[in-house]
Design a protein around this motif. Structure first.
Motif, PDB file in Angstrom:
ATOM      1  N   LEU A  71      39.322  35.034  52.018  1.00 51.20           N
ATOM      2  CA  LEU A  71      39.284  36.124  50.869  1.00 51.20           C
ATOM      3  C   LEU A  71      37.987  36.951  51.115  1.00 51.20           C
ATOM      4  CD1 LEU A  71      40.443  34.844  47.528  1.00 51.20           C
ATOM      5  CD2 LEU A  71      41.748  36.135  49.078  1.00 51.20           C
ATOM      6  N   ASP A  72      37.094  36.613  51.643  1.00 53.33           N
ATOM      7  CA  ASP A  72      35.895  37.398  51.744  1.00 53.33           C
ATOM      8  C   ASP A  72      35.899  38.219  52.751  1.00 53.33           C
ATOM      9  OD1 ASP A  72      34.441  35.960  49.825  1.00 53.33           O
ATOM     10  OD2 ASP A  72      33.272  34.618  51.125  1.00 53.33           O
ATOM     11  N   ALA A  73      36.922  37.539  54.050  1.00 52.97           N
ATOM     12  CA  ALA A  73      37.181  38.494  55.292  1.00 52.97           C
ATOM     13  C   ALA A  73      38.039  39.733  54.673  1.00 52.97           C
ATOM     14  CB  ALA A  73      37.685  37.785  56.350  1.00 52.97           C
ATOM     15  N   ALA A  74      39.140  39.195  53.665  1.00 58.23           N
ATOM     16  CA  ALA A  74      39.945  40.179  53.354  1.00 58.23           C
ATOM     17  C   ALA A  74      39.408  41.463  52.492  1.00 58.23           C
ATOM     18  CB  ALA A  74      40.996  39.415  52.585  1.00 58.23           C
ATOM     19  N   ARG A  75      38.334  41.038  51.726  1.00 53.72           N
ATOM     20  CA  ARG A  75      37.585  42.121  50.795  1.00 53.72           C
ATOM     21  C   ARG A  75      37.002  43.160  51.732  1.00 53.72           C
ATOM     22  NH1 ARG A  75      36.525  37.274  47.281  1.00 53.72           N
ATOM     23  NH2 ARG A  75      37.840  37.747  45.275  1.00 53.72           N
ATOM     24  N   ARG A  76      36.460  42.679  52.928  1.00 51.99           N
ATOM     25  CA  ARG A  76      35.611  43.569  53.580  1.00 51.99           C
ATOM     26  C   ARG A  76      36.465  44.539  54.433  1.00 51.99           C
ATOM     27  NH1 ARG A  76      32.491  38.882  54.634  1.00 51.99           N
ATOM     28  NH2 ARG A  76      33.692  38.361  56.766  1.00 51.99           N
ATOM     29  N   LYS A  77      37.799  44.315  54.586  1.00 50.11           N
ATOM     30  CA  LYS A  77      38.589  45.264  55.407  1.00 50.11           C
ATOM     31  C   LYS A  77      38.734  46.544  54.681  1.00 50.11           C
ATOM     32  CE  LYS A  77      40.905  41.453  57.953  1.00 50.11           C
ATOM     33  NZ  LYS A  77      42.122  40.802  58.012  1.00 50.11           N
ATOM     34  N   PRO A  78      39.046  47.651  55.535  1.00 53.15           N
ATOM     35  CA  PRO A  78      39.478  49.152  54.713  1.00 53.15           C
ATOM     36  C   PRO A  78      40.396  48.856  54.105  1.00 53.15           C
ATOM     37  CG  PRO A  78      38.998  49.286  57.334  1.00 53.15           C
ATOM     38  CD  PRO A  78      39.086  47.882  56.794  1.00 53.15           C
ATOM     39  N   GLY A  79      40.744  49.374  52.767  1.00 49.22           N
ATOM     40  CA  GLY A  79      41.895  49.625  52.002  1.00 49.22           C
ATOM     41  C   GLY A  79      41.865  48.292  51.010  1.00 49.22           C
ATOM     42  N   ALA A  80      40.893  47.261  51.223  1.00 44.71           N
ATOM     43  CA  ALA A  80      41.195  46.129  50.405  1.00 44.71           C
ATOM     44  C   ALA A  80      40.807  46.213  49.001  1.00 44.71           C
ATOM     45  CB  ALA A  80      40.019  45.026  50.802  1.00 44.71           C
ATOM     46  N   GLU A  81      40.286  47.391  48.588  1.00 44.13           N
ATOM     47  CA  GLU A  81      39.814  47.760  47.230  1.00 44.13           C
ATOM     48  C   GLU A  81      41.210  48.061  46.424  1.00 44.13           C
ATOM     49  OE1 GLU A  81      38.984  49.566  49.726  1.00 44.13           O
ATOM     50  OE2 GLU A  81      40.098  51.267  49.767  1.00 44.13           O
ATOM     51  N   ARG A  82      42.232  48.169  47.222  1.00 44.79           N
ATOM     52  CA  ARG A  82      43.459  48.697  46.432  1.00 44.79           C
ATOM     53  C   ARG A  82      44.249  47.281  46.269  1.00 44.79           C
ATOM     54  NH1 ARG A  82      45.259  52.297  50.756  1.00 44.79           N
ATOM     55  NH2 ARG A  82      44.407  54.387  50.016  1.00 44.79           N
ATOM     56  N   VAL A  83      43.887  46.220  46.552  1.00 45.10           N
ATOM     57  CA  VAL A  83      44.563  44.697  46.168  1.00 45.10           C
ATOM     58  C   VAL A  83      43.723  44.112  45.316  1.00 45.10           C
ATOM     59  CG1 VAL A  83      45.125  42.582  47.288  1.00 45.10           C
ATOM     60  CG2 VAL A  83      45.266  44.797  48.620  1.00 45.10           C
ATOM     61  N   CYS A  84      44.340  43.357  44.353  1.00 45.30           N
ATOM     62  CA  CYS A  84      43.678  42.319  43.516  1.00 45.30           C
ATOM     63  C   CYS A  84      43.641  40.993  43.961  1.00 45.30           C
ATOM     64  CB  CYS A  84      44.296  42.321  42.087  1.00 45.30           C
ATOM     65  SG  CYS A  84      43.983  40.974  40.944  1.00 45.30           S
ATOM     66  N   TRP A  85      42.520  40.533  44.271  1.00 47.38           N
ATOM     67  CA  TRP A  85      42.194  39.277  45.140  1.00 47.38           C
ATOM     68  C   TRP A  85      42.050  38.117  44.131  1.00 47.38           C
ATOM     69  CZ3 TRP A  85      43.943  40.284  50.020  1.00 47.38           C
ATOM     70  CH2 TRP A  85      43.662  41.379  50.671  1.00 47.38           C
TER      71      TRP A  85
END
Ligand SMILES: C[S@@+](CC[C@H](N)C(=O)[O-])C[C@H]1O[C@@H](n2cnc3c(N)ncnc32)[C@H](O)[C@@H]1O
Length: 251
Positions: A71-85
């Motif tokens: 999840l930490d890696a996911a949050r660092r990706k471009p566009g990740a701010e559109r997803v609720c993790w």
């Protein structure tokens, strides 16, 4: 000490370098677009490749996974701010909150026979009326483990920073549809990490029975990413599309 592949930041980086966008992602995007599905759950979202793409396509996406490093890696990706993790598993799922649940990358095979029925029931509860469940599971008839058992030549993985990692896999023969394998990763600084995974290979009848017992109607099962019938694709997949069974009307 052996660790899960998705719980170690270095192994997560190797995973992402080896798992780029593929046919399966195109399949899931197209399957999702078949019907209106504003609210999507990506259950076992890993490092978020598909979750971020679905959010970019306009869906309201929640990605759930128990592995913090993934999840930490996911949050660092471009566009990740559109997803609720959401860190966690079935226990964090709200009721009737989604129009479609996706479970990709063979997450379904990570649940043993004790866990699987409860996971399906929890996913069913998280779906709204008419909601869909879409997931993949490797067909045992495809004998995928044979490729993992054979003396696997070591492969070299190049990370985004240019560092190379030597990786190889050792798997056990299946017993009662269960295959365990160890992934070995040797880094240039001398570190060697191992991840242990156990997968359950369910047949098409086993999948159909379990999905239906959890309150779904199975709509279709494909054998490959080009929507081939089961048994007629080299992909050796069982890709299940199911719909929440309507509740009987009360008088
Ligand atoms: C092979 S990865 C697939 C990731 C992603 N869906 C994809 O297609 O790239 C399997 C994922 O299942 C997750 N997983 C394992 N146990 C889980 C559980 N109990 N609930 C939800 N996800 C789980 C792992 O953490 C990992 O991220």
């Amino acid at each position: 000490m052996p660790r899960g592949e998705f719980e170690d930041p270095r192994l997560v980086e190797v995973h992402d370098a080896e798992n780029l966008w593929g046919w399966e992602d195109d399949f899931f995007m197209a399957a999702l677009a078949e019907r209106s599905a504003p609210r999507v759950l990506d259950f076992g979202c890993g490092t978020g490749r598909l979750a971020i793409a679905m959010a970019a396509a306009g869906h309201e996406v929640t990605g759930v996974d128990p592995a913090r490093a993934a999840l930490d890696a996911a949050r660092r990706k471009p566009g990740a701010e559109r997803v609720c993790w959401l860190p966690g598993s079935v226990e964090v799922l709200p009721a009737r909150a989604y129009d479609t649940v996706l479970m990709t990358g063979h997450v379904a095979q990570r649940f043993d026979d004790r866990e699987w029925p409860a996971v399906l029931r929890a996913l069913r509860r998280s779906l709204d009326r008419g909601g869909r469940l879409i997931f993949d599971s490797r067909d045992p008839a495809g004998r995928h483990w044979a490729r993992w058992i054979s003396p696997d030549p070591r492969r070299t993985v190049t990370l985004p920073g240019g560092e190379t990692v030597t990786a190889w896999t050792e798997a056990t023969s299946p017993a009662a549809g269960v295959v365990s394998y160890a992934g070995h990763y040797q880094f240039l600084d001398g570190t060697e990490l191992t991840s242990d995974t156990t997968l359950r290979f369910r047949s098409e009848p086993e999948l159909r029975r379990s999905v239906e017992a959890a309150g779904f109607d199975v709509d279709r099962v494909y054998g490959g990413w080009a929507r081939e019938p089961v048994g007629l694709s080299e992909d050796g997949e069982l890709i299940v599309l199911a719909v929440v069974r309507p509740e009987p009307r009360t008088a």
